[in-house]
Design an enzyme around this catalytic site. Structure first.
Site: not given
Ligand code: HXC
Length: 258
Positions: A65, A109, A112, A132
């Site tokens: 998400a 997400g 999921e 998460e």
């Molecule tokens: C918003 C995101 C994002 C996310 C990545 N980006 N994941 N933006 N939401 N979930 C963005 C980063 O901020 C970055 O933007 C660009 O994408 C590239 O990501 P990087 O982190 O620079 O890439 P990398 O170093 O290769 O790492 C990849 C990654 C990491 C390991 C996937 O991005 C990461 O950990 N992302 C978050 C994963 C996460 O926690 N997902 C769960 C979300 S909560 P910029 O602008 O800086 O270039 C969820 C809840 C669901 O899903 C339930 C809801 C009810």
């Protein structure tokens, strides 16, 4: 329809929906979720579509998400909006089969969404996770429920409590994905599978999907009865007559969804 966060292509009766927010690794923001829902609903209503595929980029199916969009929301807002509730229903409730073709990250997400599809084919570089816990929340689009059903309690707890990623080899070993293929072959293999499904009787395909999904909702005895009754009901279809005649006549069946 003109979409900004997804790309939709239909050919050979297969609708491929590609998540397309590369700058955010296909993070699921409200626009993407709405467009995805609209595209799935359109495909459901389009008689030319007989199977769907949801995919992302080589680097990311979806990294979860959209954290930027969620970070400042209040409890009242997410409840009032039923965040990721009704908006995911088109995918969750689709009658037509949906295959997730996963390359790269399928996190939060994103994982999921992949699990909400009927099955997952992934590339060798795929990484699945429910991170998460690192954000001070928990999975909210089915991660605690579907992942547990896919991989069992021990692996699900491990993933959900530590936030660790699972690679493709482990994902196949534990039954999260049905097949692992080389990255370059992901779409070719997935489309072959989708076309194969599209060639079957839609009545059988939808019934099989419904019966498998019923197994998660009911007791074994009730599920077996449901399956048997659906199986019986198929003897009212032309496709049953055609399928069995074709076998006996040593020819390919011509299903007409009747
Ligand atoms: C918003 C995101 C994002 C996310 C990545 N980006 N994941 N933006 N939401 N979930 C963005 C980063 O901020 C970055 O933007 C660009 O994408 C590239 O990501 P990087 O982190 O620079 O890439 P990398 O170093 O290769 O790492 C990849 C990654 C990491 C390991 C996937 O991005 C990461 O950990 N992302 C978050 C994963 C996460 O926690 N997902 C769960 C979300 S909560 P910029 O602008 O800086 O270039 C969820 C809840 C669901 O899903 C339930 C809801 C009810």
């Amino acid at each position: 329809m003109a979409y900004e966060t997804i790309i939709v292509k239909i050919s050979d009766h297969v609708c491929v929906i590609t998540l397309n927010r590369p700058s955010a690794l296909n993070a699921l923001n409200s626009q993407l979720v709405e467009e995805l829902g609209d595209a799935v609903t359109d495909a459901e209503n389009n008689h030319k579509v007989r199977c769907m595929v949801i995919t992302g980029s080589e680097k990311a199916f979806a990294a979860g998400a959209d954290i930027t969009e969620m970070a400042d929301k209040s409890f009242v807002e997410v409840v009032a909006k039923d965040l990721f509730g009704s908006s995911m229903m088109p995918v969750q409730n689709a009658k037509k089969p949906i295959i997730a073709a996963v390359s790269g990250y399928a996190l939060g997400g994103g994982c999921e969404l992949a699990m909400m599809c009927d099955f997952i084919i992934c590339a060798e570089n795929a990484k699945f996770g429910q991170p998460e816990i690192n954000l001070g929340v928990i999975a909210g689009i089915g991660g605690t429920q579907r992942l547990t059903r896919f991989v069992g309690k021990s692996k699900a707890m491990d993933m959900l409590l530590t936030g660790r990623f699972m690679d493709a080899e482990e994902a196949e070993r534990v039954g999260l994905v049905s097949r692992v293929v080389p990255e370059k072959m992901l779409m070719e293999v997935t489309l072959e599978v989708a076309v194969k499904i599209a060639e079957k009787s839609q009545i059988s395909v939808k019934s099989a999907k419904e019966a498998v999904n019923r197994s998660f909702e009911t007791t074994l005895a009730e599920g077996l009865l449901f399956e048997r009754r659906v199986f019986h009901s198929m003897f009212a279809t032309e496709d049953q007559k055609e399928g069995m005649s074709a076998f006996l006549e040593k020819r390919d069946p011509q299903f007409r969804d009747k």
